[in-house]
Design an enzyme around this catalytic site. Structure first.
Site, PDB file in Angstrom:
ATOM      1  N   CYS A  96       0.852  -1.199   0.000  1.00  0.00           N
ATOM      2  CA  CYS A  96       0.000   0.000   0.000  1.00  0.00           C
ATOM      3  C   CYS A  96       0.882   1.242   0.000  1.00  0.00           C
ATOM      4  O   CYS A  96       1.862   1.320   0.749  1.00  0.00           O
ATOM      5  CB  CYS A  96      -0.909  -0.001   1.228  1.00  0.00           C
ATOM      6  SG  CYS A  96      -2.045   1.402   1.294  1.00  0.00           S
TER       7      CYS A  96
ATOM      8  N   HIS B 276      -9.310  -3.312  -2.600  1.00  0.00           N
ATOM      9  CA  HIS B 276      -8.258  -2.647  -1.807  1.00  0.00           C
ATOM     10  C   HIS B 276      -8.537  -1.137  -1.767  1.00  0.00           C
ATOM     11  O   HIS B 276      -8.487  -0.517  -0.698  1.00  0.00           O
ATOM     12  CB  HIS B 276      -6.879  -2.921  -2.428  1.00  0.00           C
ATOM     13  CG  HIS B 276      -5.739  -2.224  -1.742  1.00  0.00           C
ATOM     14  ND1 HIS B 276      -4.784  -2.887  -1.003  1.00  0.00           N
ATOM     15  CD2 HIS B 276      -5.414  -0.909  -1.684  1.00  0.00           C
ATOM     16  CE1 HIS B 276      -3.915  -2.004  -0.513  1.00  0.00           C
ATOM     17  NE2 HIS B 276      -4.284  -0.798  -0.910  1.00  0.00           N
ATOM     18  N   GLU B 277      -8.877  -0.584  -2.930  1.00  0.00           N
ATOM     19  CA  GLU B 277      -9.149   0.870  -2.984  1.00  0.00           C
ATOM     20  C   GLU B 277     -10.465   1.205  -2.283  1.00  0.00           C
ATOM     21  O   GLU B 277     -10.560   2.220  -1.578  1.00  0.00           O
ATOM     22  CB  GLU B 277      -9.207   1.352  -4.442  1.00  0.00           C
ATOM     23  CG  GLU B 277      -7.930   1.098  -5.229  1.00  0.00           C
ATOM     24  CD  GLU B 277      -6.670   1.540  -4.518  1.00  0.00           C
ATOM     25  OE1 GLU B 277      -5.639   0.863  -4.687  1.00  0.00           O
ATOM     26  OE2 GLU B 277      -6.707   2.536  -3.767  1.00  0.00           O
TER      27      GLU B 277
ATOM     28  N   HIS C  73     -10.094   1.721   1.329  1.00  0.00           N
ATOM     29  CA  HIS C  73      -9.522   3.015   1.711  1.00  0.00           C
ATOM     30  C   HIS C  73     -10.619   4.039   1.993  1.00  0.00           C
ATOM     31  O   HIS C  73     -10.454   4.905   2.855  1.00  0.00           O
ATOM     32  CB  HIS C  73      -8.603   3.556   0.604  1.00  0.00           C
ATOM     33  CG  HIS C  73      -7.197   3.048   0.666  1.00  0.00           C
ATOM     34  ND1 HIS C  73      -6.365   3.248   1.742  1.00  0.00           N
ATOM     35  CD2 HIS C  73      -6.465   2.359  -0.236  1.00  0.00           C
ATOM     36  CE1 HIS C  73      -5.191   2.684   1.515  1.00  0.00           C
ATOM     37  NE2 HIS C  73      -5.224   2.140   0.322  1.00  0.00           N
TER      38      HIS C  73
HETATM   39  O1  K2U Z   1      -3.980   1.711  -2.696  1.00  0.00           O
HETATM   40  C1  K2U Z   1      -2.766   1.637  -2.825  1.00  0.00           C
HETATM   41  O2  K2U Z   1      -1.996   1.850  -1.895  1.00  0.00           O
HETATM   42  C2  K2U Z   1      -2.186   1.176  -4.123  1.00  0.00           C
HETATM   43  C3  K2U Z   1      -1.804  -0.257  -4.059  1.00  0.00           C
HETATM   44  C4  K2U Z   1      -2.950  -1.052  -4.587  1.00  0.00           C
HETATM   45  C5  K2U Z   1      -2.975  -2.515  -4.346  1.00  0.00           C
HETATM   46  C6  K2U Z   1      -2.034  -3.176  -3.589  1.00  0.00           C
HETATM   47  C7  K2U Z   1      -2.127  -4.558  -3.403  1.00  0.00           C
HETATM   48  C8  K2U Z   1      -3.165  -5.269  -3.923  1.00  0.00           C
HETATM   49  C9  K2U Z   1      -4.093  -4.608  -4.659  1.00  0.00           C
HETATM   50  C10 K2U Z   1      -4.006  -3.250  -4.861  1.00  0.00           C
HETATM   51  C11 K2U Z   1      -0.491  -0.338  -4.832  1.00  0.00           C
HETATM   52  O3  K2U Z   1      -0.778  -0.443  -6.179  1.00  0.00           O
HETATM   53  S1  K2U Z   1       0.558  -1.556  -4.260  1.00  0.00           S
HETATM   54  C12 K2U Z   1       1.868  -1.591  -5.309  1.00  0.00           C
HETATM   55  C13 K2U Z   1       1.665  -2.336  -6.581  1.00  0.00           C
HETATM   56  C14 K2U Z   1       2.205  -1.810  -7.708  1.00  0.00           C
HETATM   57  C15 K2U Z   1       2.070  -2.474  -8.892  1.00  0.00           C
HETATM   58  C16 K2U Z   1       1.392  -3.675  -8.949  1.00  0.00           C
HETATM   59  C17 K2U Z   1       0.825  -4.204  -7.809  1.00  0.00           C
HETATM   60  C18 K2U Z   1       0.954  -3.535  -6.599  1.00  0.00           C
HETATM   61 NI    NI Z   2      -3.544   1.081  -0.401  1.00  0.00          NI
END
Ligand code: K2U
Ligand code: NI
Length: 183
Positions: free
Chosen positions: A109, A153-154, A157
């Site tokens: 994250c 995941h989003e 948030h």
């Molecule tokens: O919301 C965020 O912090 C963005 C996350 C989203 C995410 C993480 C894990 C599983 C699903 C969604 C970032 O994209 S994590 C970093 C990342 C970068 C490229 C590909 C996968 C994860």
């Molecule tokens: Ni996140």
């Protein structure tokens, strides 16, 4: 490219339930969402991520840039090359599968500086309704597997929930019966 300050664990905004966005969408919010999508696109280009010292992301939610409102951006291609590019406003998960799933690699994250290892169980399949800034339409999305994980995941948030809140603290790699491991 607009550089955002990313709010992290120490900032209350990432732990709060965000407020619905007033509709019709104002221009400022629409532009912010488009800037968030652009940020994700650029973050996935190694030279740019390195130049601006930003972490790569496939999604980013308003609370992560300090805005406690219910919208998030998505930008990634799945393993079949299908592009997921969305700016979702007031998303609602209207249905979900009993079947659960998790990323074998665990999650990360942008708001959690130090990755925490462990399985994060989510719905394998979801149906999600929202207003999409990219298509300027209300959309109904049927998602499963990795895309469903990202959108959830989003979505979390927006309720102040982080992936680390969902890891079994006593047994982080606990294998939930019947759950699908996503490589
Ligand atoms: O919301 C965020 O912090 C963005 C996350 C989203 C995410 C993480 C894990 C599983 C699903 C969604 C970032 O994209 S994590 C970093 C990342 C970068 C490229 C590909 C996968 C994860
Ligand atoms: Ni996140």
């Amino acid at each position: 490219m607009k550089l955002f300050k990313i709010y992290t664990l120490d900032d209350p905004v990432v732990h709060q339930k965000a407020k619905p966005v007033a509709m019709p969408l104002d221009e400022k919010t629409k532009q912010t969402i488009l800037d968030m999508i652009e940020y994700l696109k650029e973050s996935q280009i190694p030279e740019i991520a390195e130049k601006y010292h930003i972490r790569s992301g496939v999604g980013i939610a308003a609370p992560q840039i300090g805005i406690s409102e219910r919208f998030y951006a998505i930008y990634f291609e799945d393993e079949n090359g299908k592009l997921y590019e969305y700016g979702l406003v007031n998303p609602v998960i209207v249905s979900s599968s009993a079947k659960r799933a998790y990323l074998k690699t665990g999650e990360g994250c942008l708001s959690v500086p130090v990755d925490e290892k462990g399985y994060v169980y989510r719905y394998f399949r979801i149906t999600l309704k929202a207003y999409d800034v990219v298509s300027s339409k209300d959309v109904t999305l049927h998602l499963s597997g990795y895309p469903a994980i990202v959108f959830q995941h989003e979505y979390d948030h927006l309720d102040g929930v982080l992936y680390i809140d969902k890891i079994n603290k006593l047994d982080p790699f606990h294998e939930e019966e019947g759950a699908i491991a996503i490589e």
